[in-house]
Design a protein around this motif. Structure first.
Motif, PDB file in Angstrom:
ATOM      1  N   TYR C 289       0.807  -0.897  -0.503  1.00  0.00           N
ATOM      2  CA  TYR C 289      -0.303   0.152   0.039  1.00  0.00           C
ATOM      3  C   TYR C 289       0.944   1.525   0.165  1.00  0.00           C
ATOM      4  N   ARG C 290       2.012   1.358  -0.145  1.00  0.00           N
ATOM      5  CA  ARG C 290       3.115   2.383  -0.114  1.00  0.00           C
ATOM      6  C   ARG C 290       2.919   3.122  -1.606  1.00  0.00           C
ATOM      7  N   THR C 291       3.086   4.488  -1.446  1.00  0.00           N
ATOM      8  CA  THR C 291       3.337   5.086  -2.766  1.00  0.00           C
ATOM      9  C   THR C 291       4.376   5.425  -3.183  1.00  0.00           C
ATOM     10  N   ASP C 292       5.189   5.959  -2.571  1.00  0.00           N
ATOM     11  CA  ASP C 292       7.443   6.075  -2.821  1.00  0.00           C
ATOM     12  C   ASP C 292       7.630   4.446  -2.845  1.00  0.00           C
ATOM     13  N   LEU C 293       8.282   4.802  -4.047  1.00  0.00           N
ATOM     14  CA  LEU C 293       8.661   3.775  -5.053  1.00  0.00           C
ATOM     15  C   LEU C 293       9.976   2.784  -3.824  1.00  0.00           C
ATOM     16  N   LYS C 294      11.027   3.835  -3.281  1.00  0.00           N
ATOM     17  CA  LYS C 294      11.961   3.489  -2.595  1.00  0.00           C
ATOM     18  C   LYS C 294      11.615   2.925  -1.485  1.00  0.00           C
ATOM     19  N   SER C 295       9.955   3.115  -1.017  1.00  0.00           N
ATOM     20  CA  SER C 295       9.529   2.363   0.682  1.00  0.00           C
ATOM     21  C   SER C 295       9.071   0.657  -0.116  1.00  0.00           C
ATOM     22  N   ILE C 296       8.395   0.706  -1.051  1.00  0.00           N
ATOM     23  CA  ILE C 296       7.386  -0.241  -1.651  1.00  0.00           C
ATOM     24  C   ILE C 296       9.420  -1.118  -1.852  1.00  0.00           C
ATOM     25  N   LEU C 297      10.223  -0.872  -2.550  1.00  0.00           N
ATOM     26  CA  LEU C 297      11.849  -1.488  -1.900  1.00  0.00           C
ATOM     27  C   LEU C 297      11.854  -1.921  -1.247  1.00  0.00           C
ATOM     28  N   ALA C 298      12.357  -1.221  -0.303  1.00  0.00           N
ATOM     29  CA  ALA C 298      12.370  -1.233   1.068  1.00  0.00           C
ATOM     30  C   ALA C 298      11.795  -2.428   1.712  1.00  0.00           C
ATOM     31  N   TYR C 299      10.214  -2.083   1.635  1.00  0.00           N
ATOM     32  CA  TYR C 299       9.516  -3.317   2.081  1.00  0.00           C
ATOM     33  C   TYR C 299       9.625  -4.564   1.479  1.00  0.00           C
ATOM     34  N   SER C 300       9.618  -4.511  -0.299  1.00  0.00           N
ATOM     35  CA  SER C 300       9.762  -5.686  -0.022  1.00  0.00           C
ATOM     36  C   SER C 300      11.365  -5.953   0.087  1.00  0.00           C
ATOM     37  N   ILE C 353       4.555   6.857  -7.009  1.00  0.00           N
ATOM     38  CA  ILE C 353       3.943   6.263  -8.216  1.00  0.00           C
ATOM     39  C   ILE C 353       2.240   6.465  -8.323  1.00  0.00           C
ATOM     40  N   SER C 354       1.865   7.120  -7.560  1.00  0.00           N
ATOM     41  CA  SER C 354       0.392   7.475  -7.433  1.00  0.00           C
ATOM     42  C   SER C 354       0.316   8.162  -8.232  1.00  0.00           C
ATOM     43  N   LEU C 423       5.356 -10.335  -3.614  1.00  0.00           N
ATOM     44  CA  LEU C 423       6.762  -9.638  -4.252  1.00  0.00           C
ATOM     45  C   LEU C 423       6.961  -9.982  -6.107  1.00  0.00           C
ATOM     46  N   VAL C 424       5.733 -10.751  -6.469  1.00  0.00           N
ATOM     47  CA  VAL C 424       5.434 -10.405  -7.367  1.00  0.00           C
ATOM     48  C   VAL C 424       5.249  -8.735  -7.636  1.00  0.00           C
ATOM     49  N   ILE C 425       3.642  -9.259  -7.423  1.00  0.00           N
ATOM     50  CA  ILE C 425       3.107  -7.412  -7.032  1.00  0.00           C
ATOM     51  C   ILE C 425       4.262  -6.217  -6.898  1.00  0.00           C
ATOM     52  N   ALA C 426       5.013  -6.194  -6.057  1.00  0.00           N
ATOM     53  CA  ALA C 426       5.913  -5.456  -5.648  1.00  0.00           C
ATOM     54  C   ALA C 426       6.888  -4.286  -6.476  1.00  0.00           C
ATOM     55  N   GLY C 427       7.151  -6.517  -7.240  1.00  0.00           N
ATOM     56  CA  GLY C 427       8.380  -5.766  -8.391  1.00  0.00           C
ATOM     57  C   GLY C 427       7.593  -4.989  -9.330  1.00  0.00           C
ATOM     58  N   PHE C 428       6.175  -5.371  -9.701  1.00  0.00           N
ATOM     59  CA  PHE C 428       5.627  -4.612 -10.946  1.00  0.00           C
ATOM     60  C   PHE C 428       5.138  -3.298 -10.838  1.00  0.00           C
ATOM     61  N   LEU C 429       5.104  -3.020  -8.969  1.00  0.00           N
ATOM     62  CA  LEU C 429       4.907  -1.772  -8.893  1.00  0.00           C
ATOM     63  C   LEU C 429       5.904  -1.644  -8.907  1.00  0.00           C
ATOM     64  N   HIS C 528      -3.013   7.470  -1.702  1.00  0.00           N
ATOM     65  CA  HIS C 528      -2.146   8.300  -0.276  1.00  0.00           C
ATOM     66  C   HIS C 528      -3.489   8.039   0.646  1.00  0.00           C
ATOM     67  N   ASP C 529      -4.373   7.809   0.082  1.00  0.00           N
ATOM     68  CA  ASP C 529      -6.039   7.493   1.644  1.00  0.00           C
ATOM     69  C   ASP C 529      -5.579   6.183   2.188  1.00  0.00           C
ATOM     70  N   LYS C 530      -4.749   4.724   1.148  1.00  0.00           N
ATOM     71  CA  LYS C 530      -4.492   3.632   1.347  1.00  0.00           C
ATOM     72  C   LYS C 530      -3.496   3.951   2.537  1.00  0.00           C
ATOM     73  N   GLU C 531      -2.557   4.599   2.355  1.00  0.00           N
ATOM     74  CA  GLU C 531      -1.420   4.592   3.014  1.00  0.00           C
ATOM     75  C   GLU C 531      -1.939   5.463   4.022  1.00  0.00           C
ATOM     76  N   GLN C 532      -2.254   6.571   3.905  1.00  0.00           N
ATOM     77  CA  GLN C 532      -3.079   7.450   5.638  1.00  0.00           C
ATOM     78  C   GLN C 532      -3.913   6.275   6.088  1.00  0.00           C
ATOM     79  N   TYR C 533      -4.268   5.523   6.093  1.00  0.00           N
ATOM     80  CA  TYR C 533      -6.093   4.498   6.905  1.00  0.00           C
ATOM     81  C   TYR C 533      -4.758   2.667   7.126  1.00  0.00           C
ATOM     82  N   PHE C 534      -3.801   3.194   6.684  1.00  0.00           N
ATOM     83  CA  PHE C 534      -3.379   1.621   6.959  1.00  0.00           C
ATOM     84  C   PHE C 534      -1.952   2.666   7.853  1.00  0.00           C
TER      85      PHE C 534
END
Lengths: 137, 117, 776
Positions: C289-300, C353-354, C423-429, C528-534
């Motif tokens: 649910y992250r929108t920052d590319l680096k955040s996505i990569l960090a968590y993956s 990425i949004s 991980l597939v989804i995160a990679g694609f994102l 961003h809405d989702k990100e804030q929700y989480f």
């Protein structure tokens, strides 16, 4: 702080006190006295002079800035420390000339070391006092 | 006499400490001077005090015999006295500077670490 | 071998010192360093592949068992190749990325430092040496994360990651000391040869706990994962290098390295399975649910590290093969995804990425690398990611910790499948989303973006290698994977990586993962809405708990500091004296009663009594006077009376000196007195009483101590020495003076130096300062 009486007294006191300080310095090796006391008495003499005639005049009388005395004294003491090396002894070895010399007594590196101490004490004390007195007015 | 000197050392120390705990800088300085004096007597006392026989070798002998005062503490104290003069002088000038800068003698006014003194 | 480690350290000094001489554009030449190292280790490949282990040792601190001993086996070789190989790309890329930065030279110093520390870490053959390099990587990564030191967030992240990994380092050291102590050697090769001799030792659980705490903090395993997303504040090349390919894998390396020493027991595999399994799922969910590319990569990345921990926990040979293959695959595709993100960030100024989209037409070459990397991460057949994913499933299916076809077994398989889909989804994102679709109206895309080859070539090469290795899996299989697994598993291994294993459950799982991941990718739209929700759920996250604990410590130390260090001089003095009193009273009480030998005491005369009375009177005057002049005079009276005491007790030299000094001190005070302020009097009776008690107490204690010392038997040895030799050796009859100028002449020399310094200090304090500052 200058009165005629003080000025006149100092005219005689200064040489007497200085002589006394040198006397203390030279006899220090055998009797109470030594470089520290001698230096302090000499400083008192000059301080008296500055009371009578003003610090500027005392500085003129000294010819050199007291800071130079510090340097000279340190140099003399250090030299007397290291001179024994020239004769192949470790530093600070006391070397003495065998013959006694009138007035001064025996001469040795320890005597020069004491003279160095004397000069440093005069320089440091006068430097402190005169700097303060010049900046207090 | 030793006991009197012991008490005297205590008094000098107590007075010195009391002065150090004041807010005035001049008193702080005097307190330090008193502590120095007390310490000098302390060292002096520890070398066993002796009356009327200074550590000076007589006319025709080469070695000190009989009873004599201990020269070691004396040499130590002599050094200490001269150094304490240097210390006092430096401290007075510091005090003078601080006073010129802050216009105050109150140590509590020094509690401003950011200022350039 | 030692040379490759030291080379970086030596060269690291250069940019810092030559910054005035060396032009910035020469810094790109630093890429030669990793290149040389890479080539050196490439040439070692055949020897290592044939099963030999290279060792090199130089004495360093032999008495403590610390030697510069290095060991190159399959596992070390794999990591050295990764570190130096990816390093080449990173150096070139970082130069282009940061060439306008003020402190680029500093950056390369840190980077070289890090690379060398990392090389040392994987090559160490000595536990303590390994620990030193381990800490060096933490330290250099601190500087790299906090490289943009103007930004508060950057500094904070650097601090968080440093404290977390540093804390782990302490545990690791404890574990190493225990291991070394029990085994009687700190030499890693010997330890490996000994095998697991610890499993019956009572400290075995403790060793494992300490060891894993160290490894988990470094490799960002739950609950210590939070520092890694924070570390994304670092410049992107750093994130690519440290936080995907190398440093975070150090923990994995360590676990693998110690598997033959500590492993093989449930106590070892269970925590790895649990922590790794939980981390991999937790992190991948977080990345979606992250929108920052680096955040996505960090968590993956955290998730991938969880997978690696999990695989090492499986503990079978297939598990190790899968882990090694996944290390390679992940390093390749994650580094290139990071580098691509860096390009986007640099050129467009956003990583959201949004809003990003449709970049494929603007920067096709970058998009190509990104898509390749994303496909490898998804495990498309033909990529190395596919092979590693196959192996992951194979290892999970073959895990022996649960009975086959039991609930636990299915749970593990489910966990692996879910994580891989994530991980597939995160990679694609990260690799596909920014390049397809249409950009948001919020940003304006330039029609043409120029991208320097130094930026796009490194990710391109890394992504391509993913596919080359995927198409030709036998290339790494024998040369790299086999020896690496051998050094973990201690048996000759043949991994036989292949593209095609025939129809099997594993292949089915792989295809299901790919299909499910692709389908879900189209359904997930990070906003961003989702990100804030989480974000609301983050209140109970480990990071906040740790932050809370640090806050408590901060408040505590703040209150202690405020109490102890309040800026009031007399308050300090008060505390110090009070403490000293308590200490002395305790010691005196311990030491027993005081005896006074009255026969030894000297008599007291009337002069002395008078002197002492004068002295006490002067002290009283000093305490009571309200005028400075009176106080100064009283002090000098004290001095003069002390001078008299010296006269009474045979110290003429002292008396003369004290007299002169007192005179001069009075003069000194008189000179400055009218410049000094009048006495302050703060009439606070309570403080006065309190201070009096303290002061009198101290006086009494000093008196008691003096009595105590006086009752000690007096040794006249020193005294007699001077008495005997003053004239015979030094030709002086005044013993005090002889001590000063001869026996202890060196001390006197220093004394006059001190006096000179005091004089010069006074001079500079008054003359020089007045000239400069008071004219203003």
């Amino acid at each position: 702080m200058s009165s005629i009486i003080l000025k006149t007294a100092v005219r005689y006191l200064l040489p007497i006190l200085l002589l006394f300080s040198i006397f203390l310095l030279l006899r220090g090796h055998h009797l109470p006295g030594g470089g520290f006391v001698g230096g302090l008495v000499a400083s008192i003499a000059f301080v008296l002079h500055s009371f009578a005639h003003g610090t500027e005049n005392t500085l003129k009388l000294l010819k050199y800035n007291p800071i130079r005395f510090i340097a000279m004294g340190l140099l003399l003491a250090a030299c007397s420390m290291f001179i024994p090396i020239l004769w192949g002894y470790p530093p600070m070895t006391a070397l003495w000339v065998d013959r006694m010399i009138p007035v001064v007594g025996s001469i040795g590196t320890a005597l020069f070391f004491d003279i160095g101490v004397y000069i440093v004490v005069v320089g440091a004390v006068l430097n402190i006092l005169f700097t303060i007195s010049l900046h207090s007015h | 006499m030793e006991l009197v000197l012991v008490v005297l050392i205590g008094i000098l120390y107590a007075t010195g400490i009391f002065l150090i705990l004041r807010r005035s800088m001049v008193k702080l300085l005097l307190g330090i001077a008193l502590l120095g004096n007390g310490t000098n007597i302390l060292i002096f006392l520890l070398g066993n005090i002796v009356k009327g026989s200074p550590p000076i070798i007589g006319e025709n002998v080469n070695i000190l015999r009989e009873i004599y005062a201990d020269p070691v503490p004396q040499a130590l104290i002599l050094t200490a006295i001269v150094i304490s003069f240097g210390l006092t002088a430096f401290a007075i000038v510091l005090l003078h500077r601080v006073y010129a800068f802050l216009d105050s003698d109150d140590l509590d006014d020094l509690n401003t670490p950011d200022e350039d003194i | 071998m030692l040379f490759t480690v030291l080379l970086g350290f030596i060269v690291a000094i250069l940019p810092a010192f030559l910054r005035k001489v060396v032009k910035t554009r020469w810094l790109v030449l630093l890429a030669i360093v990793p290149s040389l190292i890479f080539i050196y280790y490439l040439f070692q490949l055949p020897a290592i592949a044939s099963g030999s282990v290279l060792k090199q040792s130089t004495d360093w601190v032999p008495s403590l068992g610390v030697n510069l001993s290095l060991r190159l086996d399959g596992l070390s070789l794999l990591f050295t190749l990764l570190i130096s190989g990816i390093g080449i790309g990173i150096f070139v890329y970082a130069y282009e990325y940061l060439k306008k930065h003020r402190y680029i030279d500093r950056f390369f110093t840190y980077l070289l430092l890090f690379m060398s520390a990392m090389l040392g870490l994987v090559l160490s053959d000595n536990l303590l040496l390994l620990f030193i390099f381990w800490e060096l990587t933490s330290l250099s990564s601190f500087f790299l994360i906090g490289f943009n030191n103007e930004s508060e967030g950057s500094r904070k992240s650097a601090l968080i990651s440093f404290t977390t990994t540093g804390m782990g380092g302490f545990f690791l050291l404890a574990a190493f000391v225990l291991i070394g102590d029990i085994a009687g050697t700190y030499n890693l090769s010997e330890l490996i040869d000994q095998g697991n001799i610890y499993y019956e030792h009572p400290y075995y659980p403790l060793i494992i706990a300490f060891f894993l705490l160290g490894a988990f903090t470094k490799s960002a395993q739950f609950p210590f994962h939070f520092w890694l997303p924070g570390a994304m504040k670092a410049p992107t090349p750093v994130s690519a290098y440290l936080h995907s390919a190398t440093m975070v894998k150090a923990g994995i390396f360590l676990i693998a390295r110690f598997t033959p020493i500590l492993g093989g027991q449930t106590m070892w595999t269970a925590p790895l399975l649990i922590v790794g399994g939980f981390t991999m799922l937790y992190a991948v969910v977080n990345s979606l649910y992250r929108t920052d590319l680096k955040s996505i990569l960090a968590y993956s990345t955290i998730s991938a590290l969880g997978v690696l921990t999990f695989l090492l926990g499986v503990g079978t040979k297939t598990g190790f093969i899968a882990a090694i293959a996944f290390i390679i695959a992940h390093a390749l595709y994650k580094a290139s995804l990071f580098l691509v993100t860096g390009i986007i960030d640099l050129k467009l100024g956003t990583r959201d990425i949004s809003v990003l989209g449709g970049l494929g037409k603007t920067i096709p070459i970058v998009a190509f690398s990104a898509v390749l990397a994303a496909l490898s991460s998804a495990g498309l057949p033909g990529s190395f990611g596919f092979i590693s994913k196959d192996l992951i499933y194979e290892a999970t299916l073959g895990s022996t910790i649960f009975q086959p076809e039991s609930t636990g077994h299915y749970l593990l398989i489910g966990l692996a499948v879910l994580t891989n889909i994530g991980l597939v989804i995160a990679g694609f994102l990260a690799g596909i989303r920014p390049f397809t679709g249409t950009p948001s109206t919020k940003i304006k895309l330039p029609s043409k973006i120029y991208i320097n080859y130094k930026l796009w070539v490194p990710p391109f090469i890394l992504a391509t290698i993913s596919f080359v290795l995927g198409m030709l899996p036998h290339l790494p299989s024998h040369k790299i994977v086999d020896p690496a697994v051998t050094s973990i598993h201690n048996s000759i291994t043949s991994a036989d990586l292949a593209l095609w294993h025939g129809w099997s459950v594993v292949l089915a799982l792989s295809l299901v993962t790919l299909a499910a991941g692709s389908a879900l990718y189209f359904m997930i739209k990070p906003s961003h809405d989702k990100e804030q929700y989480f974000a609301k759920w983050q209140v109970a996250s480990p990071q906040n708990i740790f932050a809370g604990i640090t806050d408590v410590f901060k408040t505590m130390s703040m209150s202690i500091t405020n109490f102890m260090h309040n800026g009031f001089l007399r308050s300090y003095t008060f505390k110090i004296i009070l403490f000293a009193e308590i200490l002395f009273v305790y010691l005196l009480w311990q030491d027993g009663p005081i005896y006074i030998d009255y026969s030894q005491l000297s008599s007291i005369s009337i002069y002395e009594v008078i002197t002492i009375i004068i002295l006490c009177g002067a002290l009283l005057l000093l305490l009571l006077s309200k005028s400075r002049l009176t106080a100064v005079v009283a002090t000098s009276v004290v001095g003069y009376t002390i001078c008299l005491i010296f006269v009474f007790y045979s110290a003429p030299d002292l008396a003369m000196t004290q007299f002169s000094i007192d005179t001069l001190t009075v003069v000194l005070f008189v000179f400055v007195l009218f410049k000094l302020p009048p006495f302050l009097s703060f009439k606070n009776l309570k403080t006065r009483v309190r201070d009096s008690i303290i002061a009198i107490g101290f006086g009494v204690i000093i008196s008691l101590i003096t009595l105590k010392v006086m009752q000690q038997p007096f040794s006249s040895e020193i005294k007699d020495f001077y008495a005997n030799y003053a004239y015979t050796l030094a030709k002086g009859k005044n013993v005090v003076n002889v001590i000063l100028v001869d026996f202890r002449g060196m001390d006197t020399m220093f004394e006059i130096v001190v006096l000179s310094i005091a004089g010069l200090g006074v001079y500079s304090l008054l003359k020089l300062r007045l000239k400069s500052s008071e004219k203003e």
